[in-house]
Motif scaffolding. Structure first.
Motif, mmCIF file in Angstrom:
data_model
loop_
_atom_site.group_PDB
_atom_site.id
_atom_site.type_symbol
_atom_site.label_atom_id
_atom_site.label_comp_id
_atom_site.label_asym_id
_atom_site.label_seq_id
_atom_site.Cartn_x
_atom_site.Cartn_y
_atom_site.Cartn_z
ATOM 1 N N UNK A 1 0.845 -1.193 0.000
ATOM 2 C CA UNK A 1 0.000 0.000 0.000
ATOM 3 C C UNK A 1 0.878 1.240 0.000
ATOM 4 N N UNK A 2 0.623 2.138 -0.954
ATOM 5 C CA UNK A 2 1.293 3.439 -1.010
ATOM 6 C C UNK A 2 0.369 4.475 -0.376
ATOM 7 N N UNK A 3 0.922 5.338 0.479
ATOM 8 C CA UNK A 3 0.108 6.445 0.969
ATOM 9 C C UNK A 3 0.127 7.568 -0.051
ATOM 10 N N UNK A 4 -0.565 8.660 0.242
ATOM 11 C CA UNK A 4 -0.729 9.735 -0.744
ATOM 12 C C UNK A 4 0.551 10.508 -1.046
ATOM 13 N N UNK A 5 1.578 10.406 -0.222
ATOM 14 C CA UNK A 5 2.825 11.134 -0.480
ATOM 15 C C UNK A 5 3.911 10.245 -1.101
ATOM 16 N N UNK A 6 3.605 8.997 -1.363
ATOM 17 C CA UNK A 6 4.583 8.090 -1.979
ATOM 18 C C UNK A 6 4.608 8.335 -3.482
ATOM 19 N N UNK A 7 5.787 8.586 -4.052
ATOM 20 C CA UNK A 7 5.876 8.789 -5.503
ATOM 21 C C UNK A 7 5.413 7.538 -6.261
ATOM 22 N N UNK A 8 4.418 7.709 -7.117
ATOM 23 C CA UNK A 8 3.812 6.580 -7.830
ATOM 24 C C UNK A 8 4.810 5.846 -8.716
ATOM 25 N N UNK A 9 5.830 6.533 -9.227
ATOM 26 C CA UNK A 9 6.797 5.917 -10.116
ATOM 27 C C UNK A 9 7.570 4.772 -9.494
ATOM 28 N N UNK A 10 7.597 4.704 -8.193
ATOM 29 C CA UNK A 10 8.317 3.630 -7.500
ATOM 30 C C UNK A 10 7.677 2.271 -7.791
ATOM 31 N N UNK A 11 6.395 2.264 -8.079
ATOM 32 C CA UNK A 11 5.674 1.004 -8.308
ATOM 33 C C UNK A 11 6.295 0.185 -9.436
ATOM 34 N N UNK A 12 6.891 0.831 -10.430
ATOM 35 C CA UNK A 12 7.469 0.083 -11.557
ATOM 36 C C UNK A 12 8.647 -0.789 -11.129
ATOM 37 N N UNK A 13 9.237 -0.483 -9.984
ATOM 38 C CA UNK A 13 10.349 -1.276 -9.472
ATOM 39 C C UNK A 13 9.876 -2.446 -8.604
ATOM 40 N N UNK A 14 8.585 -2.583 -8.469
ATOM 41 C CA UNK A 14 8.014 -3.618 -7.603
ATOM 42 C C UNK A 14 7.253 -4.664 -8.414
ATOM 43 N N UNK A 15 7.783 -4.977 -9.588
ATOM 44 C CA UNK A 15 7.142 -5.983 -10.455
ATOM 45 C C UNK A 15 6.977 -7.294 -9.677
ATOM 46 N N UNK A 16 5.866 -7.923 -9.898
ATOM 47 C CA UNK A 16 5.585 -9.184 -9.219
ATOM 48 C C UNK A 16 4.831 -9.007 -7.910
ATOM 49 N N UNK A 17 4.615 -7.759 -7.528
ATOM 50 C CA UNK A 17 3.869 -7.459 -6.302
ATOM 51 C C UNK A 17 2.626 -6.650 -6.666
ATOM 52 N N UNK A 18 1.641 -6.690 -5.826
ATOM 53 C CA UNK A 18 0.427 -5.917 -6.039
ATOM 54 C C UNK A 18 0.550 -4.605 -5.280
ATOM 55 N N UNK A 19 0.566 -3.506 -6.029
ATOM 56 C CA UNK A 19 0.697 -2.176 -5.430
ATOM 57 C C UNK A 19 -0.632 -1.442 -5.564
ATOM 58 N N UNK A 20 -1.113 -0.908 -4.465
ATOM 59 C CA UNK A 20 -2.353 -0.152 -4.429
ATOM 60 C C UNK A 20 -2.087 1.175 -3.738
ATOM 61 N N UNK A 21 -2.697 2.227 -4.243
ATOM 62 C CA UNK A 21 -2.590 3.542 -3.602
ATOM 63 C C UNK A 21 -3.751 3.690 -2.614
ATOM 64 N N UNK A 22 -3.484 4.316 -1.482
ATOM 65 C CA UNK A 22 -4.527 4.525 -0.477
ATOM 66 C C UNK A 22 -5.739 5.223 -1.085
ATOM 67 N N UNK A 23 -5.496 6.150 -1.984
ATOM 68 C CA UNK A 23 -6.598 6.891 -2.616
ATOM 69 C C UNK A 23 -7.520 5.963 -3.404
ATOM 70 N N UNK A 24 -6.953 4.928 -4.023
ATOM 71 C CA UNK A 24 -7.764 3.976 -4.786
ATOM 72 C C UNK A 24 -8.749 3.232 -3.898
#
Length: 80
Positions: free
Chosen positions: A4-27
């Motif tokens: 889970x990414x909070x609202x201040x986490x840069x979204x671009x970091x998700x591309x480095x987490x392939x193979x994991x499920x990344x969700x933004x708190x806002x979603x």
């Protein structure tokens, strides 16, 4: 792994987490929750990791006993 990414986490970091499920708190509609409620909601939803750039969270929240792992990001050269 559920991340889970909070609202201040840069979204671009998700591309480095392939193979994991990344969700933004806002979603999830959790972007208006305070940190304590957000961590509780994330744990109850089965998230394994909470990623934030909020360096103060470790001082503002009681983290002992939490099941979720916190990753606190730091910007290079002291920028945040």
């Amino acid at each position: 792994m559920l991340i889970l990414f909070d609202h201040v986490t840069p979204a671009g970091i998700a591309r480095f987490l392939a193979g994991h499920t990344v969700t933004k708190a806002k979603e999830r509609g959790w972007d208006r929750l305070g940190n304590d409620d957000l961590l509780t909601a994330a744990e109850e939803a089965g998230f394994d990791v909470f990623v934030t750039a909020d360096k103060n969270i470790r001082y503002q929240q009681k983290l002992e006993g939490r099941r979720i792992t916190l990753v606190i990001l730091s910007a290079p050269n002291g920028q945040s």
